[in-house]
Write a protein that holds these residues in place. Structure first.
Motif, PDB file in Angstrom:
ATOM      1  N   ARG A 126       6.708  -6.535   3.086  1.00 46.06           N
ATOM      2  CA  ARG A 126       6.723  -5.998   1.717  1.00 46.06           C
ATOM      3  C   ARG A 126       5.631  -6.612   0.740  1.00 46.06           C
ATOM      4  NH1 ARG A 126      12.458  -7.446   0.155  1.00 46.06           N
ATOM      5  NH2 ARG A 126      12.860  -5.703   1.534  1.00 46.06           N
ATOM      6  N   PRO A 127       5.276  -7.901   0.761  1.00 48.50           N
ATOM      7  CA  PRO A 127       4.039  -8.353  -0.354  1.00 48.50           C
ATOM      8  C   PRO A 127       2.899  -7.422   0.028  1.00 48.50           C
ATOM      9  CG  PRO A 127       5.324 -10.240   0.954  1.00 48.50           C
ATOM     10  CD  PRO A 127       5.765  -8.903   1.342  1.00 48.50           C
ATOM     11  N   VAL A 128       2.675  -7.113   1.121  1.00 53.79           N
ATOM     12  CA  VAL A 128       1.365  -6.347   1.407  1.00 53.79           C
ATOM     13  C   VAL A 128       1.478  -4.996   1.018  1.00 53.79           C
ATOM     14  CG1 VAL A 128      -0.242  -5.390   3.228  1.00 53.79           C
ATOM     15  CG2 VAL A 128       0.561  -7.872   3.357  1.00 53.79           C
ATOM     16  N   VAL A 129       2.650  -4.381   1.134  1.00 45.29           N
ATOM     17  CA  VAL A 129       2.786  -3.043   0.521  1.00 45.29           C
ATOM     18  C   VAL A 129       2.946  -3.267  -0.766  1.00 45.29           C
ATOM     19  CG1 VAL A 129       4.675  -1.225   0.456  1.00 45.29           C
ATOM     20  CG2 VAL A 129       4.143  -2.507   2.574  1.00 45.29           C
ATOM     21  N   GLY A 145       1.257  -5.195  -2.919  1.00 39.58           N
ATOM     22  CA  GLY A 145      -0.436  -5.090  -3.205  1.00 39.58           C
ATOM     23  C   GLY A 145      -1.025  -4.199  -3.023  1.00 39.58           C
ATOM     24  N   VAL A 146      -0.761  -3.196  -1.892  1.00 37.01           N
ATOM     25  CA  VAL A 146      -1.561  -1.821  -1.865  1.00 37.01           C
ATOM     26  C   VAL A 146      -0.890  -0.928  -2.968  1.00 37.01           C
ATOM     27  CG1 VAL A 146      -1.592   0.156  -0.511  1.00 37.01           C
ATOM     28  CG2 VAL A 146      -1.932  -2.227   0.543  1.00 37.01           C
ATOM     29  N   VAL A 147       0.220  -0.901  -3.412  1.00 36.01           N
ATOM     30  CA  VAL A 147       0.780  -0.121  -4.232  1.00 36.01           C
ATOM     31  C   VAL A 147       0.255  -0.342  -5.606  1.00 36.01           C
ATOM     32  CG1 VAL A 147       2.916   0.618  -5.278  1.00 36.01           C
ATOM     33  CG2 VAL A 147       2.984   0.859  -3.149  1.00 36.01           C
ATOM     34  N   GLY A 148       0.264  -1.721  -5.740  1.00 40.43           N
ATOM     35  CA  GLY A 148      -0.348  -2.252  -6.942  1.00 40.43           C
ATOM     36  C   GLY A 148      -1.744  -1.855  -7.364  1.00 40.43           C
ATOM     37  N   VAL A 149      -2.679  -1.945  -6.210  1.00 37.96           N
ATOM     38  CA  VAL A 149      -3.953  -1.471  -6.366  1.00 37.96           C
ATOM     39  C   VAL A 149      -4.303  -0.123  -6.642  1.00 37.96           C
ATOM     40  CG1 VAL A 149      -4.937  -1.293  -4.249  1.00 37.96           C
ATOM     41  CG2 VAL A 149      -6.430  -2.032  -5.916  1.00 37.96           C
ATOM     42  N   VAL A 150      -3.244   0.848  -6.029  1.00 40.99           N
ATOM     43  CA  VAL A 150      -3.240   2.193  -6.253  1.00 40.99           C
ATOM     44  C   VAL A 150      -2.807   2.406  -7.548  1.00 40.99           C
ATOM     45  CG1 VAL A 150      -2.445   4.239  -5.713  1.00 40.99           C
ATOM     46  CG2 VAL A 150      -2.947   2.825  -3.909  1.00 40.99           C
ATOM     47  N   LEU A 151      -1.753   1.898  -8.153  1.00 36.68           N
ATOM     48  CA  LEU A 151      -1.351   2.126  -9.694  1.00 36.68           C
ATOM     49  C   LEU A 151      -2.444   1.781 -10.599  1.00 36.68           C
ATOM     50  CD1 LEU A 151       2.514   1.159  -9.167  1.00 36.68           C
ATOM     51  CD2 LEU A 151       1.318   3.500  -9.700  1.00 36.68           C
ATOM     52  N   THR A 168      -3.636  -9.316  -2.015  1.00 37.18           N
ATOM     53  CA  THR A 168      -3.871  -8.244  -1.325  1.00 37.18           C
ATOM     54  C   THR A 168      -4.321  -7.039  -2.456  1.00 37.18           C
ATOM     55  OG1 THR A 168      -2.073  -8.488   0.090  1.00 37.18           O
ATOM     56  CG2 THR A 168      -2.878  -6.210  -0.109  1.00 37.18           C
ATOM     57  N   THR A 169      -3.920  -7.001  -3.537  1.00 30.31           N
ATOM     58  CA  THR A 169      -4.262  -6.259  -4.605  1.00 30.31           C
ATOM     59  C   THR A 169      -5.732  -6.508  -5.062  1.00 30.31           C
ATOM     60  OG1 THR A 169      -2.070  -6.030  -5.646  1.00 30.31           O
ATOM     61  CG2 THR A 169      -4.025  -5.474  -7.374  1.00 30.31           C
ATOM     62  N   ASN A 170      -6.079  -7.718  -5.342  1.00 30.33           N
ATOM     63  CA  ASN A 170      -7.261  -8.295  -5.698  1.00 30.33           C
ATOM     64  C   ASN A 170      -8.466  -7.944  -4.709  1.00 30.33           C
ATOM     65  OD1 ASN A 170      -6.100  -9.166  -8.119  1.00 30.33           O
ATOM     66  ND2 ASN A 170      -6.793 -11.243  -8.147  1.00 30.33           N
ATOM     67  N   LEU A 171      -8.057  -8.370  -3.444  1.00 31.59           N
ATOM     68  CA  LEU A 171      -9.041  -8.031  -2.339  1.00 31.59           C
ATOM     69  C   LEU A 171      -9.121  -6.416  -2.436  1.00 31.59           C
ATOM     70  CD1 LEU A 171     -10.878  -8.815   0.057  1.00 31.59           C
ATOM     71  CD2 LEU A 171      -8.815  -8.599   1.332  1.00 31.59           C
ATOM     72  N   LEU A 172      -8.229  -5.684  -2.122  1.00 32.43           N
ATOM     73  CA  LEU A 172      -8.588  -4.372  -2.322  1.00 32.43           C
ATOM     74  C   LEU A 172      -9.261  -3.875  -3.710  1.00 32.43           C
ATOM     75  CD1 LEU A 172      -5.165  -3.097  -0.762  1.00 32.43           C
ATOM     76  CD2 LEU A 172      -7.293  -3.334   0.436  1.00 32.43           C
ATOM     77  N   LEU A 173      -8.916  -4.358  -4.644  1.00 27.19           N
ATOM     78  CA  LEU A 173      -9.526  -3.903  -5.928  1.00 27.19           C
ATOM     79  C   LEU A 173     -11.263  -4.346  -5.798  1.00 27.19           C
ATOM     80  CD1 LEU A 173      -9.427  -2.649  -8.618  1.00 27.19           C
ATOM     81  CD2 LEU A 173      -8.728  -4.901  -9.391  1.00 27.19           C
ATOM     82  N   GLY A 174     -11.367  -5.614  -5.420  1.00 24.99           N
ATOM     83  CA  GLY A 174     -12.845  -5.909  -5.011  1.00 24.99           C
ATOM     84  C   GLY A 174     -13.595  -5.285  -4.020  1.00 24.99           C
TER      85      GLY A 174
END
Length: 171
Positions: A2-5, A7-13, A153-159
């Motif tokens: 759940r936390p990784v999901v 984070g992924v949804v968060g960066v997409v949004l 997760t969000t910050n890494l993917l955003l980077g």
């Protein structure tokens, strides 16, 4: 998990809301763009591209990126979640905040946990949506490290998005 999901949804949004100009459209539709600009500012983040700025010194450019990513994906999530969720959201509920279990909230705690970060992120609407999502995760799992993992997760993917897209204004 759940936390990784989250984070992924968060960066997409976050990227979607920002790149589609939804914040500007919403504020314009509401007729609040002047009020919001006056009180919250409309400044964007500085778009510093270390690969271009330090192009003649690639070792320094990549060292900069390594440090930037460590801060982005390791330090910021722990510090921001510790201050915002582990301390402040519980403190606004009771001065003996350590007696409040993590993940237990009231309206004031939710408002602080969502609206305070909106003030210090230039992407106000994206921050509103993202911090709402992580607040939901906090209440749902009652686990500090789940919030840190989602944030990291969000910050890494955003980077990574910033590097791949060249949109350095996101960090």
């Amino acid at each position: 998990e759940r936390p990784v999901v989250v984070g992924v949804v968060g960066v997409v949004l976050w990227v979607g809301i920002s790149n589609l100009g939804l914040e500007q459209r919403l504020f314009s539709w509401l007729g609040t763009e002047h009020f919001l600009t006056r009180w919250f500012g409309s400044e964007s983040r500085p778009a510093y591209n270390p690969l271009a700025a330090l192009g003649d010194q690639p070792a320094l450019a990549y060292a900069f990126l390594a440090v930037r990513f460590m801060g982005l994906a390791l330090l910021v999530p722990v510090i921001e979640e510790a201050f915002l969720r582990a301390f402040l959201m519980r403190y606004v509920m009771h001065e003996n905040w350590t007696e409040i279990p993590f993940g237990v909230v009231n309206r004031m705690a939710v408002a602080v946990g969502i609206l305070l970060p909106v003030l210090y992120h230039p992407e106000h609407l994206a921050a509103l949506v993202w911090f709402s999502l992580v607040t939901w995760l906090m209440v749902r799992t009652k686990n500090f490290w789940d919030c840190v993992t989602a944030h990291a997760t969000t910050n890494l993917l955003l980077g990574l998005y910033v590097i791949m897209s060249g949109q350095y204004g996101f960090w």
